[in-house]
Design a protein around this motif. Structure first.
Motif, PDB file in Angstrom:
ATOM      1  N   PHE A  80       0.985  -1.286   0.126  1.00 41.42           N
ATOM      2  CA  PHE A  80       0.142  -0.106  -0.016  1.00 41.42           C
ATOM      3  C   PHE A  80       0.708   1.385   0.045  1.00 41.42           C
ATOM      4  CE2 PHE A  80       0.218  -1.670   4.401  1.00 41.42           C
ATOM      5  CZ  PHE A  80       0.497  -0.503   5.033  1.00 41.42           C
ATOM      6  N   VAL A  81       2.116   1.167  -0.700  1.00 42.48           N
ATOM      7  CA  VAL A  81       2.872   2.291  -1.113  1.00 42.48           C
ATOM      8  C   VAL A  81       2.506   2.423  -2.445  1.00 42.48           C
ATOM      9  CG1 VAL A  81       5.011   3.421  -1.119  1.00 42.48           C
ATOM     10  CG2 VAL A  81       4.658   2.098   0.740  1.00 42.48           C
ATOM     11  N   TYR A  82       1.549   3.781  -2.685  1.00 37.98           N
ATOM     12  CA  TYR A  82       1.070   4.138  -3.943  1.00 37.98           C
ATOM     13  C   TYR A  82       1.883   5.261  -4.610  1.00 37.98           C
ATOM     14  CZ  TYR A  82      -2.765   0.804  -2.697  1.00 37.98           C
ATOM     15  OH  TYR A  82      -3.519   0.066  -2.392  1.00 37.98           O
ATOM     16  N   ARG A  83       2.236   5.308  -5.897  1.00 35.37           N
ATOM     17  CA  ARG A  83       2.645   6.465  -6.520  1.00 35.37           C
ATOM     18  C   ARG A  83       1.407   7.488  -6.589  1.00 35.37           C
ATOM     19  NH1 ARG A  83       5.623   3.645 -11.533  1.00 35.37           N
ATOM     20  NH2 ARG A  83       7.095   2.215 -10.366  1.00 35.37           N
ATOM     21  N   PRO A  84       2.101   8.683  -6.739  1.00 38.36           N
ATOM     22  CA  PRO A  84       0.926  10.010  -6.884  1.00 38.36           C
ATOM     23  C   PRO A  84       0.138   9.764  -7.952  1.00 38.36           C
ATOM     24  CG  PRO A  84       3.171  10.774  -6.474  1.00 38.36           C
ATOM     25  CD  PRO A  84       3.439   9.336  -6.513  1.00 38.36           C
ATOM     26  N   ARG A  85       0.501   9.103  -9.177  1.00 40.83           N
ATOM     27  CA  ARG A  85      -0.335   8.977 -10.160  1.00 40.83           C
ATOM     28  C   ARG A  85      -1.458   7.957  -9.933  1.00 40.83           C
ATOM     29  NH1 ARG A  85       2.522   6.076 -15.057  1.00 40.83           N
ATOM     30  NH2 ARG A  85       4.028   7.326 -14.770  1.00 40.83           N
ATOM     31  N   SER A  86      -1.263   6.996  -8.956  1.00 43.49           N
ATOM     32  CA  SER A  86      -2.214   5.934  -8.839  1.00 43.49           C
ATOM     33  C   SER A  86      -3.343   6.553  -7.732  1.00 43.49           C
ATOM     34  CB  SER A  86      -1.260   4.676  -7.988  1.00 43.49           C
ATOM     35  OG  SER A  86      -2.421   3.737  -7.632  1.00 43.49           O
ATOM     36  N   ILE A  87      -2.869   7.378  -6.833  1.00 46.74           N
ATOM     37  CA  ILE A  87      -3.598   8.126  -5.894  1.00 46.74           C
ATOM     38  C   ILE A  87      -4.671   9.028  -6.669  1.00 46.74           C
ATOM     39  CG2 ILE A  87      -3.593   9.974  -4.075  1.00 46.74           C
ATOM     40  CD1 ILE A  87      -0.939   8.923  -3.002  1.00 46.74           C
ATOM     41  N   LEU A  88      -3.787   9.848  -7.575  1.00 47.42           N
ATOM     42  CA  LEU A  88      -4.761  10.872  -8.421  1.00 47.42           C
ATOM     43  C   LEU A  88      -5.914  10.017  -9.239  1.00 47.42           C
ATOM     44  CD1 LEU A  88      -2.036  13.147  -9.865  1.00 47.42           C
ATOM     45  CD2 LEU A  88      -3.989  13.731  -8.004  1.00 47.42           C
ATOM     46  N   TYR A  90      -7.088   6.991  -8.131  1.00 49.70           N
ATOM     47  CA  TYR A  90      -8.204   6.547  -7.426  1.00 49.70           C
ATOM     48  C   TYR A  90      -9.206   7.598  -7.357  1.00 49.70           C
ATOM     49  CZ  TYR A  90     -10.304   4.598  -3.003  1.00 49.70           C
ATOM     50  OH  TYR A  90     -11.183   4.611  -2.172  1.00 49.70           O
ATOM     51  N   LEU A  91      -8.618   9.134  -7.084  1.00 54.76           N
ATOM     52  CA  LEU A  91      -9.647   9.992  -6.654  1.00 54.76           C
ATOM     53  C   LEU A  91     -10.296  10.495  -8.047  1.00 54.76           C
ATOM     54  CD1 LEU A  91      -6.913  12.716  -4.777  1.00 54.76           C
ATOM     55  CD2 LEU A  91      -8.589  11.416  -3.902  1.00 54.76           C
ATOM     56  N   ARG A  92      -9.880  10.288  -8.978  1.00 58.97           N
ATOM     57  CA  ARG A  92     -10.983  10.478 -10.290  1.00 58.97           C
ATOM     58  C   ARG A  92     -12.013   9.268 -10.562  1.00 58.97           C
ATOM     59  NH1 ARG A  92      -5.723  11.835 -12.686  1.00 58.97           N
ATOM     60  NH2 ARG A  92      -5.921   9.600 -13.619  1.00 58.97           N
ATOM     61  N   GLY A  93     -11.850   8.219  -9.591  1.00 61.16           N
ATOM     62  CA  GLY A  93     -12.714   7.032  -9.613  1.00 61.16           C
ATOM     63  C   GLY A  93     -12.310   6.247 -10.758  1.00 61.16           C
ATOM     64  N   ASP A  94     -11.057   6.140 -11.193  1.00 62.17           N
ATOM     65  CA  ASP A  94     -10.339   5.045 -11.933  1.00 62.17           C
ATOM     66  C   ASP A  94      -9.500   4.042 -11.038  1.00 62.17           C
ATOM     67  OD1 ASP A  94      -9.548   3.595 -13.968  1.00 62.17           O
ATOM     68  OD2 ASP A  94      -7.935   5.281 -14.491  1.00 62.17           O
ATOM     69  N   ILE A 101      -8.860  -4.217  -2.609  1.00 66.35           N
ATOM     70  CA  ILE A 101      -8.322  -5.327  -1.793  1.00 66.35           C
ATOM     71  C   ILE A 101      -7.634  -4.941  -0.144  1.00 66.35           C
ATOM     72  CG2 ILE A 101      -6.849  -7.473  -1.601  1.00 66.35           C
ATOM     73  CD1 ILE A 101      -6.832  -7.338  -4.850  1.00 66.35           C
ATOM     74  N   GLY A 102      -6.663  -4.452  -0.370  1.00 63.64           N
ATOM     75  CA  GLY A 102      -6.050  -4.139   1.017  1.00 63.64           C
ATOM     76  C   GLY A 102      -6.435  -2.480   1.353  1.00 63.64           C
ATOM     77  N   HIS A 103      -5.547  -1.843   1.720  1.00 65.97           N
ATOM     78  CA  HIS A 103      -5.770  -0.437   1.871  1.00 65.97           C
ATOM     79  C   HIS A 103      -5.965   0.390   0.655  1.00 65.97           C
ATOM     80  CE1 HIS A 103      -5.190  -0.527   6.185  1.00 65.97           C
ATOM     81  NE2 HIS A 103      -3.807  -1.139   6.234  1.00 65.97           N
ATOM     82  N   ASN A 104      -6.925   1.169   0.446  1.00 66.10           N
ATOM     83  CA  ASN A 104      -6.902   1.838  -0.801  1.00 66.10           C
ATOM     84  C   ASN A 104      -5.859   3.124  -0.662  1.00 66.10           C
ATOM     85  OD1 ASN A 104      -8.251   4.221   0.341  1.00 66.10           O
ATOM     86  ND2 ASN A 104      -9.824   2.961   0.340  1.00 66.10           N
ATOM     87  N   PRO A 105      -5.685   4.019  -1.681  1.00 69.80           N
ATOM     88  CA  PRO A 105      -4.448   4.994  -1.454  1.00 69.80           C
ATOM     89  C   PRO A 105      -5.090   6.054  -0.395  1.00 69.80           C
ATOM     90  CG  PRO A 105      -5.124   4.606  -3.877  1.00 69.80           C
ATOM     91  CD  PRO A 105      -5.968   3.668  -3.100  1.00 69.80           C
ATOM     92  N   LEU A 106      -6.071   6.451  -0.160  1.00 72.94           N
ATOM     93  CA  LEU A 106      -6.436   7.184   0.730  1.00 72.94           C
ATOM     94  C   LEU A 106      -6.335   6.463   2.090  1.00 72.94           C
ATOM     95  CD1 LEU A 106      -9.458   9.121  -0.503  1.00 72.94           C
ATOM     96  CD2 LEU A 106      -7.148  10.005  -0.570  1.00 72.94           C
ATOM     97  N   GLY A 107      -6.920   5.205   2.165  1.00 74.78           N
ATOM     98  CA  GLY A 107      -6.509   4.718   3.591  1.00 74.78           C
ATOM     99  C   GLY A 107      -5.055   4.448   3.747  1.00 74.78           C
ATOM    100  N   ALA A 108      -4.320   4.353   2.918  1.00 73.61           N
ATOM    101  CA  ALA A 108      -2.818   4.150   3.177  1.00 73.61           C
ATOM    102  C   ALA A 108      -2.347   5.217   3.467  1.00 73.61           C
ATOM    103  CB  ALA A 108      -1.968   3.656   1.685  1.00 73.61           C
TER     104      ALA A 108
END
Length: 235
Positions: A80-88, A90-94, A101-108
């Motif tokens: 659950f170490v996400y890159r900034p691109r992955s966090i963005l 997730y925020l866009r709904g993609d 599964i585990g921690h989502n980017p915001l949860g991480a």
């Protein structure tokens, strides 16, 4: 153009998968109880118990640091170490299947913020000295000015930041349960999540057997012994 294969009934069926191993679950609930106890004893002025719970939190944080490298698949920091691109994204709904599964980017981000803030809070507690009767076991290693700064942070700003993060955490759990229909508490009790495709097809279950649990117990015992040794340095 070759058409995409239609998922079979087995592939489309939700799968119950072990995500959170027992040591991670026990850590989570023990930390919640210990931090609640720390806040209560701090407000009530029950400082002996405040120190004792502080050493327990220190042991738990040290354990989680180690378990983040050797624990179950979804308890490891690498999961659950996400890159900034992955966090963005997730925020866009993609959302990527791993996000479900585990921690989502915001949860991480919440996990790392909480662990970091608690580590800072415990560290300043160990260095604090209110010049009356409450002296941290490591305060003799720093100057009076540093001890004073640590005391001010620990007793004021740090305490309220911990409370703010706890409130945000509880609100996020309620939001995901009521709005997103994504249960977070149940899996942290049972260890299992019921995953639908495509997450079900990529989720590898966490190891959670007797050997890994025994190793976790030994690791925690070592962390607790170290924390108690630190506590024994208190004059």
């Amino acid at each position: 153009m070759t058409p995409s294969p239609t998922p079979t009934m087995d592939e489309a069926r939700p799968v119950r998968t072990r995500i959170w191993d027992l040591p991670t679950r026990v850590f989570h609930w023990l930390l919640a109880l210990a931090v609640s106890g720390l806040l209560a004893t701090g407000f009530l002025g029950a400082m002996e118990w405040h120190f004792r719970l502080g050493y327990l939190v220190l042991a738990l944080l040290l354990f989680r640091l180690g378990w983040g490298f050797v624990g179950g698949r979804w308890s490891r920091f690498a999961a659950f170490v996400y890159r900034p691109r992955s966090i963005l994204a997730y925020l866009r709904g993609d959302a990527h299947p791993d996000h479900l599964i585990g921690h989502n980017p915001l949860g991480a981000l919440s996990v790392f913020a909480m662990l970091g803030l608690l580590a800072l809070q415990v560290g300043t507690g160990l260095l604090a000295d209110d010049e009356i009767s409450n002296v941290g076991p490591l305060s003799h290693l720093v100057s009076g000015a540093v001890a004073s700064l640590a005391t001010g942070w620990h007793a004021e700003r740090g305490k309220w930041l911990v409370i703010a993060l706890l409130v945000l955490h509880l609100l996020a759990v309620l939001y995901y349960a009521l709005v997103r229909r994504h249960r977070l508490v149940g899996p942290m009790i049972s260890g299992d999540k019921t995953l639908a495709p495509p997450a079900a097809t990529v989720a590898k279950p966490s190891r959670d057997d007797a050997a890994s649990r025994l190793f976790a117990l030994v690791l925690f015992a070592a962390c607790l012994a170290f924390a108690l040794w630190i506590g024994s340095l208190r004059s």
